[in-house]
Design an enzyme around this catalytic site. Structure first.
Site, mmCIF file in Angstrom:
data_model
loop_
_atom_site.group_PDB
_atom_site.id
_atom_site.type_symbol
_atom_site.label_atom_id
_atom_site.label_comp_id
_atom_site.label_asym_id
_atom_site.label_seq_id
_atom_site.Cartn_x
_atom_site.Cartn_y
_atom_site.Cartn_z
ATOM 1 C CG HIS A 1 -0.242 -0.298 2.512
ATOM 2 N ND1 HIS A 1 0.627 0.596 3.083
ATOM 3 C CD2 HIS A 1 -0.251 -1.383 3.342
ATOM 4 C CE1 HIS A 1 1.095 0.106 4.205
ATOM 5 N NE2 HIS A 1 0.594 -1.110 4.389
ATOM 6 C CD GLU A 2 0.746 5.786 -2.200
ATOM 7 O OE1 GLU A 2 1.595 6.596 -1.783
ATOM 8 O OE2 GLU A 2 0.778 5.306 -3.346
ATOM 9 C CG HIS B 1 4.245 -1.676 2.109
ATOM 10 N ND1 HIS B 1 2.941 -2.103 2.037
ATOM 11 C CD2 HIS B 1 4.799 -2.357 3.142
ATOM 12 C CE1 HIS B 1 2.714 -3.004 2.973
ATOM 13 N NE2 HIS B 1 3.830 -3.182 3.671
ATOM 14 C CD GLN C 1 7.414 -11.108 10.880
ATOM 15 O OE1 GLN C 1 8.543 -11.072 10.395
ATOM 16 N NE2 GLN C 1 6.643 -10.035 10.894
ATOM 17 N N GLY D 1 9.197 1.421 8.709
ATOM 18 C CA GLY D 1 8.113 2.345 9.023
ATOM 19 C C GLY D 1 7.963 2.520 10.523
ATOM 20 C CG MET E 1 -2.406 3.619 4.444
ATOM 21 S SD MET E 1 -1.722 3.976 2.835
ATOM 22 C CE MET E 1 -2.800 5.305 2.360
HETATM 23 P P1 AMP Z 1 4.838 -5.072 6.604
HETATM 24 O O1 AMP Z 1 4.697 -5.467 5.168
HETATM 25 O O2 AMP Z 1 3.524 -4.795 7.268
HETATM 26 O O3 AMP Z 1 5.747 -5.993 7.374
HETATM 27 O O4 AMP Z 1 5.568 -3.657 6.587
HETATM 28 C C1 AMP Z 1 6.791 -3.468 5.918
HETATM 29 C C2 AMP Z 1 7.355 -2.133 6.305
HETATM 30 O O5 AMP Z 1 6.444 -1.113 5.954
HETATM 31 C C3 AMP Z 1 7.589 -2.012 7.821
HETATM 32 O O6 AMP Z 1 8.795 -1.304 8.037
HETATM 33 C C4 AMP Z 1 6.398 -1.211 8.266
HETATM 34 O O7 AMP Z 1 6.638 -0.458 9.440
HETATM 35 C C5 AMP Z 1 6.187 -0.307 7.081
HETATM 36 N N1 AMP Z 1 4.799 0.189 7.063
HETATM 37 C C6 AMP Z 1 3.676 -0.554 7.056
HETATM 38 N N2 AMP Z 1 2.592 0.250 7.091
HETATM 39 C C7 AMP Z 1 3.054 1.521 7.129
HETATM 40 C C8 AMP Z 1 2.447 2.806 7.189
HETATM 41 N N3 AMP Z 1 1.127 2.952 7.216
HETATM 42 N N4 AMP Z 1 3.241 3.894 7.224
HETATM 43 C C9 AMP Z 1 4.595 3.769 7.203
HETATM 44 N N5 AMP Z 1 5.236 2.586 7.146
HETATM 45 C C10 AMP Z 1 4.480 1.479 7.109
#
Ligand code: AMP
Length: 281
Positions: free
Chosen positions: A34-35, A37, A61, A147, A184
């Site tokens: 999503h945005e 990422h 995890q 993030g 997001m």
């Molecule tokens: P995930 O795919 O959920 O493991 O997230 C991958 C990376 O994207 C991690 O570093 C998250 O913290 C970051 N991330 C996920 N959602 C967001 C968001 N809404 N805003 C900023 N970073 C995000």
């Protein structure tokens, strides 16, 4: 954009880029992009000459009974989004490549892994540090972008990088939100229409806390109970935790004095949602 599945091929690519003097930025993800990422990817483009996005739903995890099997996946859509962002490599290894037969070594997160999400997800951060250390050894980035939505993960990775002497700069990127404030998340896909409406209570509760602090409230217990109250006004939401803690050690605070992290986890339907904000006295 190159799509690489093999660990040895990824290592070879990175070695060649390093030898050519180019700076590699890594954005680790679990996909269903999503945005949020994509803003990490754009940050990566600014901080490196080459951007690698890893897409790996990391079984280590997830605890038994969590959503590993049902975690949303759409490789084709993710591939197109990353191509549009002009990403150089999508690293998408199969689980057997990351955890081959006989695998038995893990990276243990320290005390930072025991607070907040660590309380309800034992072993979660051990899975995170293990896979992030592997990705660092495979992609060999100069810089990696995480993030701040997963604030605890960001702090744990920073600690691991310092403790294990990884020569990698870690950048924390601000939370990207929907128009109505919901952070997001790939897991927002679990929400049906009513639940999606209910999920606005997370951001609403964080804003309420910020307002209280601006109005002079300093006592953590009163701020935390105001936040819980705001969430609990929403009948579909169940609070898992609300914590006001030190932004570095993640230890609970009694009062806001300087900077404090307000972090929370809430269950709505099948989704477990997290959010946070920094409060400044
Ligand atoms: P995930 O795919 O959920 O493991 O997230 C991958 C990376 O994207 C991690 O570093 C998250 O913290 C970051 N991330 C996920 N959602 C967001 C968001 N809404 N805003 C900023 N970073 C995000």
């Amino acid at each position: 954009m190159k799509v690489i599945e093999k660990v040895s091929e990824m290592q070879k690519w990175s070695e060649a880029e390093r030898c050519a003097g180019r700076r590699i930025a890594l954005v680790p993800t679990m996909g269903f992009l999503h945005e949020g990422h994509l803003s990490l990817v754009r940050e990566g483009k600014k901080s490196g000459d080459r951007v690698v996005v890893s897409l790996f739903v990391n079984p280590a995890q997830f605890a038994p009974g969590e959503d590993y099997g049902s975690y949303p996946r759409d490789l084709e859509r993710d591939r197109l989004l990353l191509e549009r962002e002009r990403v150089d490599v999508l690293f998408h290894p199969p689980a057997e490549a990351m955890y081959p037969n006989g695998h038995q070594t893990h990276v243990e997160a320290g005390p930072l892994g025991r607070f907040l999400c660590g309380l309800s997800r034992p072993g979660h951060f051990r899975g995170v540090t293990t896979v992030v250390a592997k990705l660092f050894n495979i992609v060999r980035p100069h810089v990696a972008i995480f993030g701040l939505k997963d604030y605890q993960q960001f702090q744990i990775v920073r600690r691991m990088v310092a403790d294990l002497h990884f020569d990698i700069e870690i950048i924390g990127h601000p939370i990207v939100r929907e128009k109505d404030g919901l952070a997001m998340s790939s897991r927002n896909a679990y929400l049906d229409g009513r639940e999606r409406g209910a999920a606005r209570c997370l951001h609403r509760s964080l804003k309420k806390a910020a307002l209280l602090v601006r109005q002079g409230e300093r006592e953590a217990a009163r701020i935390v109970s105001a936040v819980k109250e705001e969430i609990e006004r929403e009948p579909l939401a169940r609070v898992e935790y609300v914590s006001l803690c030190d932004p570095c050690s993640l230890e609970e605070l009694e009062a806001v004095d300087g900077e404090a992290l307000l972090a929370l986890a809430v269950r709505i339907g099948k989704a477990r949602l997290i959010d946070n904000t920094l409060l400044k006295a």
